[in-house]
Write an enzyme that holds these catalytic residues in place. Structure first.
Site, PDB file in Angstrom:
ATOM      1  N   ASP A 147      27.419  40.610  49.173  1.00 49.14           N
ATOM      2  CA  ASP A 147      26.562  40.101  48.108  1.00 49.14           C
ATOM      3  C   ASP A 147      25.174  39.789  48.669  1.00 49.14           C
ATOM      4  O   ASP A 147      24.719  40.460  49.603  1.00 49.14           O
ATOM      5  CB  ASP A 147      27.201  38.841  47.499  1.00 49.14           C
ATOM      6  CG  ASP A 147      26.941  38.711  46.011  1.00 49.14           C
ATOM      7  OD1 ASP A 147      25.779  38.524  45.634  1.00 49.14           O
ATOM      8  OD2 ASP A 147      27.901  38.795  45.228  1.00 49.14           O
ATOM      9  N   HIS A 204      22.980  34.422  43.885  1.00 49.60           N
ATOM     10  CA  HIS A 204      24.168  35.065  43.339  1.00 49.60           C
ATOM     11  C   HIS A 204      25.354  34.960  44.296  1.00 49.60           C
ATOM     12  O   HIS A 204      26.468  34.581  43.898  1.00 49.60           O
ATOM     13  CB  HIS A 204      23.859  36.527  43.026  1.00 49.60           C
ATOM     14  CG  HIS A 204      24.942  37.244  42.296  1.00 49.60           C
ATOM     15  ND1 HIS A 204      26.007  37.843  42.944  1.00 49.60           N
ATOM     16  CD2 HIS A 204      25.132  37.471  40.966  1.00 49.60           C
ATOM     17  CE1 HIS A 204      26.797  38.410  42.055  1.00 49.60           C
ATOM     18  NE2 HIS A 204      26.293  38.209  40.847  1.00 49.60           N
ATOM     19  N   SER A 261      30.669  39.355  37.449  1.00 51.01           N
ATOM     20  CA  SER A 261      30.382  38.905  38.813  1.00 51.01           C
ATOM     21  C   SER A 261      31.063  37.582  39.115  1.00 51.01           C
ATOM     22  O   SER A 261      31.331  37.264  40.277  1.00 51.01           O
ATOM     23  CB  SER A 261      28.871  38.736  39.019  1.00 51.01           C
ATOM     24  OG  SER A 261      28.238  39.967  39.214  1.00 51.01           O
TER      25      SER A 261
END
Length: 880
Positions: A146, A204, A523
């Protein structure tokens, strides 16, 4: 061994099957020029492959080398294209190096200050596993590929520590493994600058990590969480593999390198919340995913967030045969900005483009816009505003996305409205594209109805906008998320696989941006499944392959319904249902395979065998039953592009069993034959996707029922429209000053200097469905094939292609624009470098291979003859 002997052996090894080049749809996929991912044959060593490259005069530099994948990523300097590389002895597959967008982390939810955001673990049985069974994921390693992780966050601290740490810099660090493959400034187009510090500067990855293994139950340092919460596996060991910079994109060869390092560092599970657009399973990350899982790993991947784009949209890595494609269910609670109208408070979600709270004067009033029949208008036509005074007011419109492709926001703005609110259909709050310079937001369907009722009572009621977000019980809570991408895949396989909580999830964030936030997306669902793997492995004191755990999770999932519905949601939306980790651990039964693909009417599998195994210590009697699910109709109005929200229909298959009740001794397996009949309802010409679930229920008290989903398509899938002909595609046009215009009569395009040409031909294409091979073919005036069109802007016009999205962020219709500068790629050219055709008249044909066909041209293609154009090109220089 001498070079000649090596090359002779390589040539012999490839006589059976030549390598395959996998072209991409260069109109919709960003890629790195002259860069290729190359997979070698299984028996070919790296040094032998490099010798073969040099022998074939390939000049290159190495970007990355892969061992499990058995290949390399190269930057080719000698002009060799993908087809030429695939013909070199020893090569199995060749792909372009493509770019993946950085996962989206909405700014509007960064300040998670409300104290009442609620945990989602009661939806999955994880709360019971934590409290009663003391399962925490201890001893299991999960790699997160990520944006990195803010490893200093206190939610990742070891017991007794005030802040977290990274394994290479401290003792007892929970984030023990990892690597930064790229550096802060990497954006996909520049050179990576790797180092050993995978610190997150985007957010994120930190949010994903918190869902998997964060622990914010007793944090006493600032910033404090808005409410104590805990991840799925709060004692799991984490590997942080950073593949994105602070912004931009990442190349898939970088992602492959991260996957291999995660394997080499002993990760038991990999999480990849990197969902992209519609894809095929032959992409490189899916290929490597299958190789890693076959070696004992597990892999969870996001299915994508394009649920309002309709069918055929499941993405990338999760399409692997052994990997797990994860879709999302909404949390029962959401964290939103809001407004007050008519005495009630309502949540809203700003558009992707606006992406911030709406701040308008407190005296703004509402104007719903209606069609002549009295229904709320979608706002897609300018004339709906005729006679309406919307100056300085907020417009309320209907959120139908099946036809509004020109931007309802810009139309409202031109009419004088200061903002537009769009009522989501059918339920929930689904974000839309919008405009960067105009307040655009969506509201729940029920909110829209209540606002209209309040407006009818008092049209002068004013809207007051909140200063900060707060918590709401949300429409669609506990049901499949509206934003989750719909299947099936390009070969009618059942994807996605399973669901997890992904809508409105509180988790960790970078400390620089407040430390905590609430985000939504597949996600967020994918790491929940990754964490669930850790609990399962700990409970079983074993580490089964990922596809084996996937089967258990799918067998025991909770089958869900859409909000307010009494029927079950399509398996093309929810997979096997919401994961129930408690049931997965407690079950003593399994069904194989974990999904049934009935395909279409032409290839219909009437009879299918399943195996039911009793893993328990005692004999068990099972009753078999069938629960049908909603059918999805995407082509019910002679439309040639799938509806953004498919029409739900009661088109149900029927199933009979070779035995409706069966007794299975302990440790034994029994095979059952299922005989399917396609739905009687539903028109084959409209290609409804139908589905359901086959359930085996044990008769013992407390026994866990198990099930397997099936999917099918009524009709001949080869007749599903490829091009959106209703909107006029494909078409042969001209481009002038970046605008597409009709070709003037008797035009001869002067392409002797293409970069400075005033007018160039354009082929406009709009794919609404997967195709194994999208081509633009060029024929001369004698109808002789001269090559595949090559565009300086979009590249080669052949190869597999997923469908395009419905609209852009701005609400504009998405399509592919192929400019033609007179160049083609021919089969006769071994390097497949583009060549310029002589001046003359040429015929342009767009042909897309139909699904589940052999690829014989033209029989297996949807063919459109766009007519003839005349061009003038520069003469070929005389040879010296």
């Amino acid at each position: 061994m001498k070079l000649a002997t090596i090359l002779s052996a390589l040539a012999a090894a490839t006589l059976v099957a030549a390598g395959k080049f996998h072209p991409i749809d260069e109109s919709k996929v960003d890629y790195v020029p002259n860069a290729y991912i190359i997979e070698y044959n299984d028996n070919v060593r790296h040094r032998d492959a490099h010798n073969s490259f040099r022998a074939n005069k390939v000049d290159y530099s190495v970007r990355n080398e892969f061992n499990v994948f058995n290949g390399a990523a190269l930057t080719v300097k000698s002009g060799h294209e993908g087809e030429a590389l695939a013909k070199i002895p020893g090569i199995k597959n060749v792909w372009r190096v493509t770019l993946h967008k950085i996962p989206k982390a909405p700014k509007s939810t960064k300040k998670a200050t409300d104290p009442s955001v609620v945990s989602v673990h009661h939806m999955t049985g994880v709360d019971v596993l934590h409290k009663k069974h003391k399962l925490t994921g201890k001893g299991i390693k999960i790699g997160i590929i990520d944006t990195g992780i803010d490893y200093k966050h206190p939610a990742f601290a070891a017991s007794g520590a005030k802040e977290g740490c990274f394994g290479r810099y401290g003792k007892n660090c929970r984030i023990k493994y990892g690597w930064d493959f790229v550096g802060d400034d990497y954006n996909g187009a520049n050179t990576p600058k790797p180092d050993g510090d995978p610190m997150d500067c985007n957010g994120h990855g930190s949010h994903v990590a918190g869902i998997i293994g964060g622990n914010a139950m007793n944090i006493k340092v600032s910033p404090k969480p808005p409410q104590p919460f805990i991840g799925v596996a709060p004692e799991v060991t984490i590997g942080a593999y950073r593949v994105f910079g602070c912004y931009g994109t990442s190349a898939d060869d970088v992602i492959l390198a991260a996957m291999e390092l995660a394997f080499n560092e002993g990760m038991d599970v990999i999480n990849m919340s990197l969902g992209e657009d519609s894809s095929y399973k032959s992409n490189p990350t899916a290929v490597l995913a299958d190789k890693l899982i076959a070696r004992g790993m597990a892999l969870a991947a996001a299915a994508g967030n394009q649920g309002t784009d309709g069918v055929w949209m499941v993405s990338d890595t999760g399409l692997s045969d052994l990997g797990t494609s994860v879709t999302s269910f909404d949390n029962n609670y959401g964290f939103y900005n809001s407004f007050t109208y008519g005495g009630a408070v309502y949540p809203y979600a700003p558009s992707d483009a606006w992406n911030m709270a709406i701040d308008l004067p407190a005296n703004t009033t509402l104007v719903p816009i209606f069609e002549k029949d009295g229904s709320l208008s979608d706002g897609c036509d300018e004339d709906v505003y005729n006679g309406l005074d919307v100056q300085g007011k907020v417009v309320l419109a209907f959120g139908d996305q099946s036809r509004c492709l020109s931007g309802r926001g810009s139309i409202a703005k031109d009419a004088g409205a200061v903002a537009i609110l769009v009522q989501t259909t059918p339920v929930g709050i689904a974000t839309m594209g919008g405009s960067y310079d105009y307040p655009f937001a969506t509201v729940e369907h029920g909110t829209g109805e209540e606002m209209i009722a309040a407006w009818r009572k008092n049209p002068k009621s004013r809207i007051a906008w909140s200063k900060r977000p707060s918590t709401f019980t949300v429409e669609n809570g506990g049901s499949p998320s509206v934003f989750s991408s719909l299947g099936l895949d390009g070969e009618l396989r059942s994807k996605p696989d399973i669901a997890a909580p992904g809508g409105n999830i509180l988790s960790t964030y970078t400390l620089a941006d407040g430390g905590y936030t609430v985000l939504s997306g597949t996600s967020m669902a994918s790491p929940y499944i990754a964490g669930a793997h850790a609990l399962y492995m700990q409970a079983k004191n074993a580490k089964p392959r990922g596809d084996e755990i996937r089967k258990v999770f799918k067998n025991t999932a909770t089958i869900g319904s859409n909000f307010g519905s009494k029927t079950k949601a399509s398996a093309a939306k929810q997979g096997a249902g919401m994961v129930n980790v408690l049931s997965a651990i407690m079950t003593t039964t399994s069904i194989s395979p974990d999904h049934i693909d009935l395909l279409d009417s032409k290839h219909f599998k009437k009879s299918v065998k399943i195996s039911i195994k009793n893993h328990g210590k005692h004999s068990q009697t099972y009753t078999l039953s069938h629960v049908p699910a909603d059918a999805l109709n995407s082509y019910n109005a002679n439309n040639t592009f799938p509806l953004g929200i498919p029409v739900i229909e009661p088109d149900y298959a029927t199933v009979s069993f070779s035995a409706s009740k069966v007794k299975i001794p302990a440790g034994k397996t029994v095979k059952i034959t299922l005989n399917f009949k396609e739905p009687k309802k539903g028109k084959a010409s409209e290609f409804p996707i139908y589905s359901g679930f086959i359930i085996a229920t044990p008769n013992s008290k407390g026994g866990v029922p198990v099930h397997v989903p099936y999917t099918g398509l009524k009709g001949d899938v080869s007749k599903v429209p490829m091009q959106d002909t209703v909107q006029g595609f494909p078409s042969l046009m001209a481009q002038q000053d970046w605008k597409v215009v009709e070709i003037p009569a008797k035009t001869v395009f002067d392409l002797t200097d293409p970069e400075n040409a005033e007018l160039v031909p354009v082929i406009a294409s709009r794919l609404g469905s997967h195709t194994p091979n999208f081509t633009i073919r060029v024929f001369d005036d004698k109808k002789t094939f001269v090559g595949y069109l090559y565009s300086n802007s979009l590249g080669r016009a052949f190869g597999w292609a997923g469908r395009v999205s419905s609209t852009s962020f701005h609400g504009k219709m998405m399509f592919s624009r192929w400019t033609w500068e007179g160049q083609v790629l021919t089969d006769a050219d071994p390097t497949l470098e583009p060549v310029t055709v002589p001046s003359g008249t040429y015929q342009v044909v767009v042909a897309s291979q139909k699904k589940l066909t052999k690829g014989d041209y033209p029989a297996d293609y949807e063919v459109f003859d766009l007519g003839k154009i005349s061009i003038k090109t520069a003469p070929k220089p005389a040879e010296e």
